[in-house]
Design an enzyme around this catalytic site. Sequence first.
Site, PDB file in Angstrom:
ATOM      1  CE  LYS A  89       1.272 -12.720  -6.746  1.00 15.90           C
ATOM      2  NZ  LYS A  89       1.138 -11.349  -6.268  1.00 15.90           N
TER       3      LYS A  89
ATOM      4  CG  ASN B  98       1.074 -16.682  -3.474  1.00 17.61           C
ATOM      5  OD1 ASN B  98       2.293 -16.610  -3.532  1.00 17.61           O
ATOM      6  ND2 ASN B  98       0.296 -15.681  -3.836  1.00 17.61           N
TER       7      ASN B  98
ATOM      8  N   GLY C 148       0.822  -1.208   0.000  1.00 21.38           N
ATOM      9  CA  GLY C 148       0.000   0.000   0.000  1.00 21.38           C
ATOM     10  C   GLY C 148       0.858   1.260   0.000  1.00 21.38           C
TER      11      GLY C 148
HETATM   12  P1  NAD Z   1       1.570  -5.693   4.992  1.00 21.01           P
HETATM   13  O1  NAD Z   1       1.334  -6.536   6.188  1.00 21.01           O
HETATM   14  O2  NAD Z   1       2.926  -5.083   4.792  1.00 21.01           O
HETATM   15  O3  NAD Z   1       0.509  -4.497   4.972  1.00 21.01           O
HETATM   16  C1  NAD Z   1      -0.814  -4.630   5.401  1.00 21.01           C
HETATM   17  C2  NAD Z   1      -1.158  -3.368   6.156  1.00 21.01           C
HETATM   18  O4  NAD Z   1      -2.542  -3.415   6.500  1.00 21.01           O
HETATM   19  C3  NAD Z   1      -0.375  -3.194   7.473  1.00 21.01           C
HETATM   20  O5  NAD Z   1       0.321  -1.967   7.456  1.00 21.01           O
HETATM   21  C4  NAD Z   1      -1.450  -3.221   8.538  1.00 21.01           C
HETATM   22  O6  NAD Z   1      -1.171  -2.358   9.652  1.00 21.01           O
HETATM   23  C5  NAD Z   1      -2.661  -2.755   7.753  1.00 21.01           C
HETATM   24  N1  NAD Z   1      -3.941  -3.089   8.391  1.00 21.01           N
HETATM   25  C6  NAD Z   1      -4.300  -4.206   9.074  1.00 21.01           C
HETATM   26  N2  NAD Z   1      -5.568  -4.086   9.524  1.00 21.01           N
HETATM   27  C7  NAD Z   1      -6.004  -2.876   9.108  1.00 21.01           C
HETATM   28  C8  NAD Z   1      -7.244  -2.174   9.269  1.00 21.01           C
HETATM   29  N3  NAD Z   1      -8.264  -2.701   9.940  1.00 21.01           N
HETATM   30  N4  NAD Z   1      -7.351  -0.948   8.711  1.00 21.01           N
HETATM   31  C9  NAD Z   1      -6.306  -0.393   8.012  1.00 21.01           C
HETATM   32  N5  NAD Z   1      -5.114  -1.005   7.844  1.00 21.01           N
HETATM   33  C10 NAD Z   1      -4.985  -2.239   8.386  1.00 21.01           C
HETATM   34  O7  NAD Z   1       1.140  -6.581   3.746  1.00 21.01           O
HETATM   35  P2  NAD Z   1       1.637  -6.437   2.217  1.00 21.01           P
HETATM   36  O8  NAD Z   1       2.854  -7.240   2.024  1.00 21.01           O
HETATM   37  O9  NAD Z   1       1.629  -5.017   1.831  1.00 21.01           O
HETATM   38  O10 NAD Z   1       0.454  -7.220   1.470  1.00 21.01           O
HETATM   39  C11 NAD Z   1      -0.835  -6.664   1.267  1.00 21.01           C
HETATM   40  C12 NAD Z   1      -1.613  -7.566   0.310  1.00 21.01           C
HETATM   41  O11 NAD Z   1      -0.927  -7.605  -0.959  1.00 21.01           O
HETATM   42  C13 NAD Z   1      -1.704  -9.024   0.753  1.00 21.01           C
HETATM   43  O12 NAD Z   1      -2.917  -9.592   0.306  1.00 21.01           O
HETATM   44  C14 NAD Z   1      -0.529  -9.692   0.035  1.00 21.01           C
HETATM   45  O13 NAD Z   1      -0.711 -11.081  -0.141  1.00 21.01           O
HETATM   46  C15 NAD Z   1      -0.574  -8.943  -1.289  1.00 21.01           C
HETATM   47  N6  NAD Z   1       0.693  -8.879  -2.035  1.00 21.01           N
HETATM   48  C16 NAD Z   1       1.878  -8.625  -1.391  1.00 21.01           C
HETATM   49  C17 NAD Z   1       3.044  -8.529  -2.149  1.00 21.01           C
HETATM   50  C18 NAD Z   1       4.369  -8.163  -1.516  1.00 21.01           C
HETATM   51  O14 NAD Z   1       5.401  -8.264  -2.175  1.00 21.01           O
HETATM   52  N7  NAD Z   1       4.418  -7.696  -0.292  1.00 21.01           N
HETATM   53  C19 NAD Z   1       2.987  -8.701  -3.543  1.00 21.01           C
HETATM   54  C20 NAD Z   1       1.745  -8.932  -4.153  1.00 21.01           C
HETATM   55  C21 NAD Z   1       0.597  -9.013  -3.382  1.00 21.01           C
END
Ligand code: NAD
Length: 306
Positions: free
Chosen positions: A186, A190, A12
């Site tokens: 994907k 995973n 994000g």
């Molecule tokens: P992350 O854990 O780094 O980020 C998730 C964020 O959501 C955290 O900052 C957390 O504090 C926040 N959060 C939790 N509950 C919340 C709420 N109620 N309100 C607002 N924020 C809240 O995870 P990420 O790695 O960024 O992954 C996010 C999604 O993207 C997942 O579904 C993951 O599988 C997918 N994804 C990740 C990657 C990667 O490389 N990291 C790549 C592709 C897809």
Amino acid sequence: MQIAILGAGAMGSFFGGRLALAGHAVTLLDIDEAHIGCIRRDGLRLSTDSGEQVVRNLIAQRPEEATQPVDLVIVFTKTMHTEAALTAASAVLGPETALLSLQNGLGNAERLARFAAPGQVMIGVTTWPADKSEPGRVSSHGHGTIRLMSADGKHSSALEQTVSALNEASLACRANPDVWAAIWEKVAFNAALNSLCAVTQCTVGELTHTADGESLALKIVAEVVAVARARGIAANEDHVVANVRDALAHHGSHRPSMLQDVLAGRHTEIEAINGAVVEAAAAVGVEAPYTETLARLVRLVDARRR
Ligand code: NAD
């Protein structure tokens, strides 16, 4: 565009930072006080192959602090937090607000559809990677792409504007009505590597120490692809097998997110990945014993670590 990023962790913050640098009005909404505090004070530090940039033209808030509807909400919480996050951020959801999920796993369109009309929901898949190394700082190295579609399969101006905004941020996005195959491929990848690493605590490379790692991974891939096909989705098994073999050979030290979550004592996304495949398999009468066994084992590991 007025864009809210709901869940501003690794992905994000990376997406939000790039969209803000491209001139969009971005609000990062997250419950991680340390992270949003750092961004408010010092800006978001974004590290990519072109170096580190500090992004200051964005707002960082808790979800319930947002007060204005936006044009687009990109949901990037982990899948099990989507509904709580959207409930807390309900003020950003106006009658015209579009919602996009590029989260991993299955069921994302259905979760978003509880908060918007089907024509306003978009789903997709991204190959961009991101990591959050410390509060206020994220990195993304290498290149990725985004494929997305409207959940109702129709073309819409929201879809067009979203694709343009993501391309203005150089995120290589295209609208693709066949995104379901990419989503399932994907999920297959995973379901195999994330769950095996989470249970064994092996890095991806350590799965090659005996022939069991690749053999189990490929059995799970075959099951997930069979479920997708039974649902009429043209997932390509060869494509996933090639990606799994490539990861085993070249991503030796990588700890998939599910293993990172287990090690940190956090909930994993097992229910949206292996768990959701098992449910889908039952609905179409396809056996998925390896996928199911790994789902059950990850639940046990998950519960014990927490
Ligand atoms: P992350 O854990 O780094 O980020 C998730 C964020 O959501 C955290 O900052 C957390 O504090 C926040 N959060 C939790 N509950 C919340 C709420 N109620 N309100 C607002 N924020 C809240 O995870 P990420 O790695 O960024 O992954 C996010 C999604 O993207 C997942 O579904 C993951 O599988 C997918 N994804 C990740 C990657 C990667 O490389 N990291 C790549 C592709 C897809």
